[in-house]
Design a protein around this motif. Structure first.
Motif, PDB file in Angstrom:
ATOM      1  N   PHE A  63      20.599 -20.331   9.017  1.00 11.25           N
ATOM      2  CA  PHE A  63      20.036 -20.906   7.797  1.00 11.25           C
ATOM      3  C   PHE A  63      18.974 -19.975   7.209  1.00 11.25           C
ATOM      4  O   PHE A  63      18.953 -19.730   6.005  1.00 11.25           O
ATOM      5  CB  PHE A  63      19.450 -22.282   8.107  1.00 11.25           C
ATOM      6  CG  PHE A  63      19.007 -23.038   6.889  1.00 11.25           C
ATOM      7  CD1 PHE A  63      19.935 -23.676   6.086  1.00 11.25           C
ATOM      8  CD2 PHE A  63      17.672 -23.116   6.552  1.00 11.25           C
ATOM      9  CE1 PHE A  63      19.540 -24.381   4.958  1.00 11.25           C
ATOM     10  CE2 PHE A  63      17.259 -23.818   5.430  1.00 11.25           C
ATOM     11  CZ  PHE A  63      18.196 -24.455   4.631  1.00 11.25           C
ATOM     12  N   ILE A  64      18.101 -19.452   8.059  1.00 13.37           N
ATOM     13  CA  ILE A  64      17.059 -18.527   7.601  1.00 13.37           C
ATOM     14  C   ILE A  64      17.698 -17.255   7.037  1.00 13.37           C
ATOM     15  O   ILE A  64      17.283 -16.745   6.001  1.00 13.37           O
ATOM     16  CB  ILE A  64      16.065 -18.201   8.732  1.00 13.37           C
ATOM     17  CG1 ILE A  64      15.160 -19.396   9.013  1.00 13.37           C
ATOM     18  CG2 ILE A  64      15.242 -16.959   8.431  1.00 13.37           C
ATOM     19  CD1 ILE A  64      14.141 -19.716   7.935  1.00 13.37           C
ATOM     20  N   ALA A  65      18.718 -16.745   7.727  1.00 15.87           N
ATOM     21  CA  ALA A  65      19.389 -15.522   7.262  1.00 15.87           C
ATOM     22  C   ALA A  65      19.981 -15.714   5.872  1.00 15.87           C
ATOM     23  O   ALA A  65      19.938 -14.806   5.043  1.00 15.87           O
ATOM     24  CB  ALA A  65      20.473 -15.110   8.252  1.00 15.87           C
ATOM     25  N   GLU A  66      20.520 -16.899   5.607  1.00 11.54           N
ATOM     26  CA  GLU A  66      21.156 -17.179   4.322  1.00 11.54           C
ATOM     27  C   GLU A  66      20.150 -17.466   3.208  1.00 11.54           C
ATOM     28  O   GLU A  66      20.520 -17.469   2.037  1.00 11.54           O
ATOM     29  CB  GLU A  66      22.100 -18.374   4.459  1.00 11.54           C
ATOM     30  CG  GLU A  66      23.305 -18.087   5.322  1.00 11.54           C
ATOM     31  CD  GLU A  66      24.110 -19.336   5.643  1.00 11.54           C
ATOM     32  OE1 GLU A  66      23.774 -20.428   5.129  1.00 11.54           O
ATOM     33  OE2 GLU A  66      25.058 -19.216   6.426  1.00 11.54           O
ATOM     34  N   ASN A  67      18.902 -17.719   3.570  1.00 11.51           N
ATOM     35  CA  ASN A  67      17.925 -18.170   2.574  1.00 11.51           C
ATOM     36  C   ASN A  67      16.637 -17.355   2.568  1.00 11.51           C
ATOM     37  O   ASN A  67      15.556 -17.904   2.418  1.00 11.51           O
ATOM     38  CB  ASN A  67      17.628 -19.655   2.794  1.00 11.51           C
ATOM     39  CG  ASN A  67      18.833 -20.504   2.545  1.00 11.51           C
ATOM     40  OD1 ASN A  67      19.258 -20.661   1.413  1.00 11.51           O
ATOM     41  ND2 ASN A  67      19.433 -21.019   3.605  1.00 11.51           N
ATOM     42  N   GLY A  68      16.757 -16.061   2.737  1.00 10.91           N
ATOM     43  CA  GLY A  68      15.600 -15.199   2.597  1.00 10.91           C
ATOM     44  C   GLY A  68      15.307 -14.319   3.786  1.00 10.91           C
ATOM     45  O   GLY A  68      14.468 -13.431   3.712  1.00 10.91           O
ATOM     46  N   PRO A 105      11.735 -22.893   5.062  1.00 12.82           N
ATOM     47  CA  PRO A 105      12.827 -23.860   4.977  1.00 12.82           C
ATOM     48  C   PRO A 105      13.454 -24.128   6.338  1.00 12.82           C
ATOM     49  O   PRO A 105      13.609 -23.220   7.154  1.00 12.82           O
ATOM     50  CB  PRO A 105      13.831 -23.183   4.043  1.00 12.82           C
ATOM     51  CG  PRO A 105      13.571 -21.729   4.200  1.00 12.82           C
ATOM     52  CD  PRO A 105      12.100 -21.600   4.471  1.00 12.82           C
ATOM     53  N   LEU A 106      13.773 -25.395   6.548  1.00 10.96           N
ATOM     54  CA  LEU A 106      14.423 -25.806   7.791  1.00 10.96           C
ATOM     55  C   LEU A 106      15.833 -26.288   7.474  1.00 10.96           C
ATOM     56  O   LEU A 106      16.045 -26.985   6.480  1.00 10.96           O
ATOM     57  CB  LEU A 106      13.645 -26.945   8.448  1.00 10.96           C
ATOM     58  CG  LEU A 106      12.208 -26.651   8.852  1.00 10.96           C
ATOM     59  CD1 LEU A 106      11.538 -27.927   9.343  1.00 10.96           C
ATOM     60  CD2 LEU A 106      12.149 -25.576   9.916  1.00 10.96           C
ATOM     61  N   SER A 107      16.750 -25.959   8.335  1.00  6.55           N
ATOM     62  CA  SER A 107      18.107 -26.468   8.196  1.00  6.55           C
ATOM     63  C   SER A 107      18.057 -27.985   8.344  1.00  6.55           C
ATOM     64  O   SER A 107      17.562 -28.500   9.344  1.00  6.55           O
ATOM     65  CB  SER A 107      19.002 -25.877   9.284  1.00  6.55           C
ATOM     66  OG  SER A 107      20.170 -26.643   9.442  1.00  6.55           O
ATOM     67  N   PRO A 108      18.562 -28.716   7.344  1.00  3.57           N
ATOM     68  CA  PRO A 108      18.531 -30.175   7.451  1.00  3.57           C
ATOM     69  C   PRO A 108      19.243 -30.707   8.696  1.00  3.57           C
ATOM     70  O   PRO A 108      18.771 -31.651   9.337  1.00  3.57           O
ATOM     71  CB  PRO A 108      19.231 -30.642   6.171  1.00  3.57           C
ATOM     72  CG  PRO A 108      19.045 -29.513   5.214  1.00  3.57           C
ATOM     73  CD  PRO A 108      19.075 -28.268   6.051  1.00  3.57           C
ATOM     74  N   VAL A 109      20.356 -30.108   9.057  1.00  3.14           N
ATOM     75  CA  VAL A 109      21.081 -30.544  10.255  1.00  3.14           C
ATOM     76  C   VAL A 109      20.267 -30.236  11.498  1.00  3.14           C
ATOM     77  O   VAL A 109      20.179 -31.053  12.424  1.00  3.14           O
ATOM     78  CB  VAL A 109      22.477 -29.877  10.321  1.00  3.14           C
ATOM     79  CG1 VAL A 109      23.185 -30.239  11.612  1.00  3.14           C
ATOM     80  CG2 VAL A 109      23.314 -30.268   9.126  1.00  3.14           C
TER      81      VAL A 109
END
Length: 128
Positions: A63-68, A105-109
């Protein structure tokens, strides 16, 4: 906390270099998130909780890799951008409701699964 083979075994998609860049920060993020949500007398080292973090770390790393990427771990994620303007063009984003922790940001799942794991191990209860 997890190795690259464990990460790949859990469905991780990054190459080893990118994983090695993000995994320590993600582990610190998860550790801080846990500590901020449990009573102080239950705080321990991340490795001492009775939780298998492999899937959780994998979800959050991807998730972090995909969002910054690394910038997201420092609070500069793609979710911080709310509008873009150039000559004659304006774009505004609305409704991106992503859980944030200290502007990361945290992955909601991942959040849902982590909170369930914390509940199952009794970390979220206030009793002694």
């Amino acid at each position: 906390m997890i190795t690259y083979p464990q990460y790949r075994n859990c469905g991780g998609r990054l190459d080893e270099y990118e994983f090695d860049q993000l995994e320590p920060g993600v582990c610190r993020l998860i550790d801080s998130y846990i500590k901020s949500n449990i009573p102080y007398w239950k705080v321990r080292k991340l490795t001492e909780y009775d939780i298998d973090f492999s899937d959780l770390i994998t979800m959050q790393v991807d998730f972090i890799a995909e969002n910054g990427g690394k910038a997201a771990l420092n609070g500069n994620s793609d979710f911080n951008v709310t509008s873009v303007s150039t000559k004659g063009f304006n774009y505004q984003m609305k409704g991106k409701q992503v859980p944030m922790f200290n502007n990361v940001p945290l992955s909601p799942v991942m959040v849902t699964e982590l909170r369930n794991a914390m509940r199952q191990t009794g970390l979220l209860s206030m009793s002694l």
